[in-house]
Design a protein around this motif. Sequence first.
Motif: not given
Length: 468
Positions: A344-352
């Motif tokens: 999900s986008k939530t995890y991808v954004e946290k990753l960055e």
Amino acid sequence: MNNILLYGADWCPDCRRAKAFLNDNNIDYTFIDVDLDKEATLKVEQINNGKRIIPTAIISGKSFTNPSNVELSAVLGINEVGRVQLFGADWCPDCRRAKNFLKDNSINFEFIDVDENEWATAKVEEINKGKRIIPTVLIEGVAYTNPDNVSLTELLSINVEKEHKVFDTIIIGGGAAGLTTSIYAQRDRFNSLILEKKNIGGNAFLTEKIENYPGFNSISGPALMDKMEEQAKTYGAEIKTGEEVVSILKKEGLFNVETKSTTFLSKTVVLSTGSTYRLLGIPNEKELVGSGIHFCATCDGAFYRDKDIIVVGGGNSALEEGIFLAGFCKSVKIVHRSSEFSASKTYVEKLEAIDNISTYLNKTPIEFIASENETFQSLKVRDNDSNKEELISADGVFIFIGLIPNTSPFKELIDLDERGFIKTTGLAETSVNGIFAAGDCREGAIAQVAAATGEGVLASYGIRNFLK
């Protein structure tokens, strides 16, 4: 090594008694005479709030004031069949299972936490040829690596009687679905038994943080599962861990649920066996599991504090666990075979936003490389566009690429789909009347804790209709 300290004096009767007990049971210890050592006297006073009480013992970093022989037996694991020492950690599911089994069978054991004692970690690695495998159990000095309950029963000569009680329902699997089924069944005044192969909580217990369960902005997997287990027990559910079910037969109107150690009887059965982690299926994978290859960040991540690790996968689990590991590992390298993450986008954004995480997208893992000591050294990957191969080095690797349903023991009993998931209709009913299914093992299930609890409710209504 585990240096047991015994503070005392030669004139002290209880000190002589404690020394004799330790000597009789061949326990190594260091005796410190408080009459000859002023610092020892101060240490005893410090432990006992200013009082000079002897004997005072320190065992695995914990103090015991004038312990009786019974207390010494309990803390040191002394039994008629021999001394039992369990090397493990509180976060380890199999350690919890082994501890519960020993407690349930009134076996004294010394629990030695590898997180709190560096010598214990070294001991575990020495026993297991460099592998950090827990629990490791010593019985009279002989080591057994992660023994199941059946093995412990034989090794410790535990007398196990067959169960003749007839339960209204036996729930196979102690995850969120199984616990919820039990809670609702007990509220309907149906007595239930949960049989769990490993530890209560299932895969949710292995999740460091849950942020999408209603009622909690954030809660750890172990904390949530402990609450569910406590609630089930409060309503009267019986729970047995370390019980692996091998077959289910229906005789004279009752289901005979056979485990590796005994047989249980029930009017209905609920299959909530969950799922296990999927393997990559590349060279050296199976050989290196436990020697640098892992599938649970909560279980094994602590071994890689301030070290470099690799995470394989691109879904929610991979990114969630990668973010968790980045909190204490030196670096996290996430390898995914596709050009974009499926999380999900939530995890991808946290990753960055995390500096010590780097990504290797569009690269397919093709082989694990072992060191001279036969432990994980690096992962060989191939770029999907250029076909160029490269080695990614790290101290360990965690694989999160999906789950496989734990249904193989029941493939001849009930209808499964082509992937091995249990087919259900209506109120969680399987192809066999009186057997129900709930949770990740069921066809079409959503692998989320909230969904699993809902399926548990559904299964409990199926039980109610069947029994009434």
